[in-house]
Structures are given as structure tokens and as C-alpha cells.
Design a protein around this motif. Structure first.
Motif, PDB file in Angstrom:
ATOM      1  N   THR A  36     -22.414 -32.048 -26.977  1.00 39.40           N
ATOM      2  CA  THR A  36     -21.527 -32.428 -28.084  1.00 39.40           C
ATOM      3  C   THR A  36     -20.446 -31.386 -28.347  1.00 39.40           C
ATOM      4  O   THR A  36     -19.591 -31.587 -29.210  1.00 39.40           O
ATOM      5  N   ARG A  37     -20.462 -30.267 -27.604  1.00 37.29           N
ATOM      6  CA  ARG A  37     -19.452 -29.214 -27.807  1.00 37.29           C
ATOM      7  C   ARG A  37     -18.835 -28.776 -26.484  1.00 37.29           C
ATOM      8  O   ARG A  37     -18.512 -27.613 -26.283  1.00 37.29           O
TER       9      ARG A  37
ATOM     10  N   HIS B 272     -26.472 -38.689 -32.572  1.00 34.93           N
ATOM     11  CA  HIS B 272     -25.500 -37.784 -31.949  1.00 34.93           C
ATOM     12  C   HIS B 272     -24.569 -37.163 -32.992  1.00 34.93           C
ATOM     13  O   HIS B 272     -24.125 -36.022 -32.845  1.00 34.93           O
ATOM     14  N   GLU B 273     -24.302 -37.899 -34.070  1.00 40.37           N
ATOM     15  CA  GLU B 273     -23.473 -37.357 -35.140  1.00 40.37           C
ATOM     16  C   GLU B 273     -24.229 -36.274 -35.905  1.00 40.37           C
ATOM     17  O   GLU B 273     -23.640 -35.288 -36.360  1.00 40.37           O
TER      18      GLU B 273
ATOM     19  N   LYS C 183     -23.961 -33.146 -33.971  1.00 36.97           N
ATOM     20  CA  LYS C 183     -22.619 -32.574 -34.172  1.00 36.97           C
ATOM     21  C   LYS C 183     -22.494 -31.876 -35.526  1.00 36.97           C
ATOM     22  O   LYS C 183     -21.803 -30.861 -35.651  1.00 36.97           O
TER      23      LYS C 183
ATOM     24  N   THR D 123     -26.878 -26.257 -28.952  1.00 43.67           N
ATOM     25  CA  THR D 123     -26.067 -27.172 -29.757  1.00 43.67           C
ATOM     26  C   THR D 123     -25.131 -26.415 -30.690  1.00 43.67           C
ATOM     27  O   THR D 123     -24.177 -26.989 -31.211  1.00 43.67           O
TER      28      THR D 123
END
Length: 237
Positions: free
Chosen positions: A105-106, A73-74, A77, A154
Motif C-alpha cells: 500500500t506504500r 486495504h483502506e 493504509k 506497512t
């Protein structure tokens, strides 16, 4: 400075070394393709970059930062979007909800997400027509468009594309490759894994040949397309 730099990457499944010390770079604005037969280590390489597979040794740098040990997940990002082999859309969600899943994630960037959604619909008008349709009822080509659109949501800078033409009709394959070129022109860098060596080399700025987990050749897409060894091994000539 390259947007992605992979150095001495090793990935193993138990005692089996799937990727054996490969090094390569992807520059911003490029399409770079990894070519090789089944089991050469192409998909494993993409999964290692996304940290979906554990790296045994070596480093992966994105925009100058070491991301080798960052969780998936990082990595999203940071700006890397992964379109997996087999598309893996959420069949029970409609098209638009699938797209919004790419923007998890945003979520605080409401305006940015809305603008990205419109951009996806401009590139894939068929998705806009089917935005309330369940993803599981789409054709294979439409699901691939949806998977690419979800990755675009994303807001990332680098897209990892794994076998986007697999199982698709020739006309749809042509459309998918046109789309890859289009998203590159719009600012996305692409690292492409693809069995269709001819089409991927045709659109690639540069390419690497993987054999048994190692890079055996590299060069521009044009040069490898005309190389007799590549023609014999991968182009059926």
C-alpha cells in the motif's frame, strides 16, 4: 485522544453473538492486551477492527476517524497492521518478498520502504540471514518474526497481534515477547491477543478480560496480574 476507540462493538455469526457490545480504548505508545479463554471473542474483535469480519453494530475509531465500514486495504493504509493467528506467511515466496508484500500500500514511498526493510533486519537479523530462503521452510518462530516484520513494513502506527506465541518453544516465546516490547519502544502501539496470560499481562500497560463476548474486567497489566480472580482463572494459581 486514544489512537483506537471501540464503542459498543457487536459481531455475530448468524444467530450467534461472538462479541456483545464491548467498549475499550488503546492509547498511543501502549501495549494493551485482551485476555480470555478460547471462544471469548478476542480474535473476532481484532478481525472486526481490520474489517475482516462484518460489524453488526457499534463504532471503531482510529486517530479520531470512524473506520467501522472501511474495507481492509483502506484500514492498512490508515495505519493499522494485522498479524493474524497462525502467522499466514506466503510459503512459496522468499523472506524478503514476504516482507515487501507488507509494503504494497506504500509502493510509491521507495525510500521509506527501504528504510523500513533495514529496520526490520536490525530487529530480526535472522530474517536478513535467510532473506532468500522460502518462507515455508522457516521454523515456526522465524515465521512469526516474518509475520511481525511484514506488519512493520506497512509503516503503520498500530499493530494487532493475534496469538504470537502459539505453538512455539518456550525460548522462542521469550524472544517474541522481547520483540513486542522493542517495537513498542520504537514507536509502534500494540493491541495483543494472547493465550499466555502471564507473559502478556507482564508486558501490558493495560488489559481487558473477555468472557463470552463481553468485557468483565479491566485494569493495568500489573494490577490484573496480582488479582486473585485472574490468577485462578487464567494463571493456574
Amino acid at each position: 485522544m486514544p489512537i483506537l476507540k471501540v464503542t459498543d462493538l457487536q459481531v455475530a455469526y448468524g444467530m450467534i453473538e461472538a462479541v456483545r457490545g464491548i467498549s475499550f480504548e488503546v492509547n498511543e505508545g501502549e501495549i494493551v492486551t485482551l485476555i480470555g479463554s478460547n471462544g471469548a471473542g478476542k480474535t473476532t474483535t481484532l478481525r472486526a477492527i481490520s474489517h475482516l469480519e462484518k460489524v453488526k453494530s457499534g463504532t471503531i475509531e482510529f486517530l479520531g476517524e470512524n473506520i467501522t465500514s472501511k474495507p481492509p486495504h483502506e484500514i492498512v493504509k490508515k495505519g493499522i497492521a494485522h498479524v493474524p493467528e497462525g502467522r499466514q506467511v506466503f510459503p512459496g515466496l522468499n523472506v524478503e518478498d514476504n516482507l515487501y508484500m507488507g509494503a504494497l500500500t506504500r509502493r510509491s514511498d521507495t525510500k521509506g520502504v527501504a528504510a523500513e526493510l533495514e529496520r526490520v533486519y536490525e530487529i530480526f537479523p535472522r530474517l536478513k540471514e535467510r532473506r532468500r530462503q522460502l518462507a515455508g521452510t522457516l521454523s515456526g518462530g522465524e515465521q512469526q518474526m516474518l509475520a511481525v516484520g511484514r506488519a512493520m513494513m506497512t509503516g503503520g502506527k498500530l499493530m494487532l497481534l493475534d496469538e504470537p506465541s502459539m505453538g512455539l518453544a518456550p525460548m522462542v516465546v521469550d524472544e517474541i515477547f522481547r520483540t513486542i516490547e522493542l517495537i513498542r519502544k520504537e514507536g509502534m502501539t500494540v493491541l495483543l491477543v494472547e493465550q499466555n496470560a502471564f507473559k502478556s499481562l507482564k508486558i501490558a500497560n493495560r488489559a481487558y478480560i473477555l468472557e463470552n463476548g463481553q468485557i468483565t474486567m479491566e485494569g493495568t497489566g500489573k494490577d490484573l496480574l496480582s488479582d486473585p480472580r485472574v490468577k485462578e482463572a487464567y494463571l493456574g494459581v
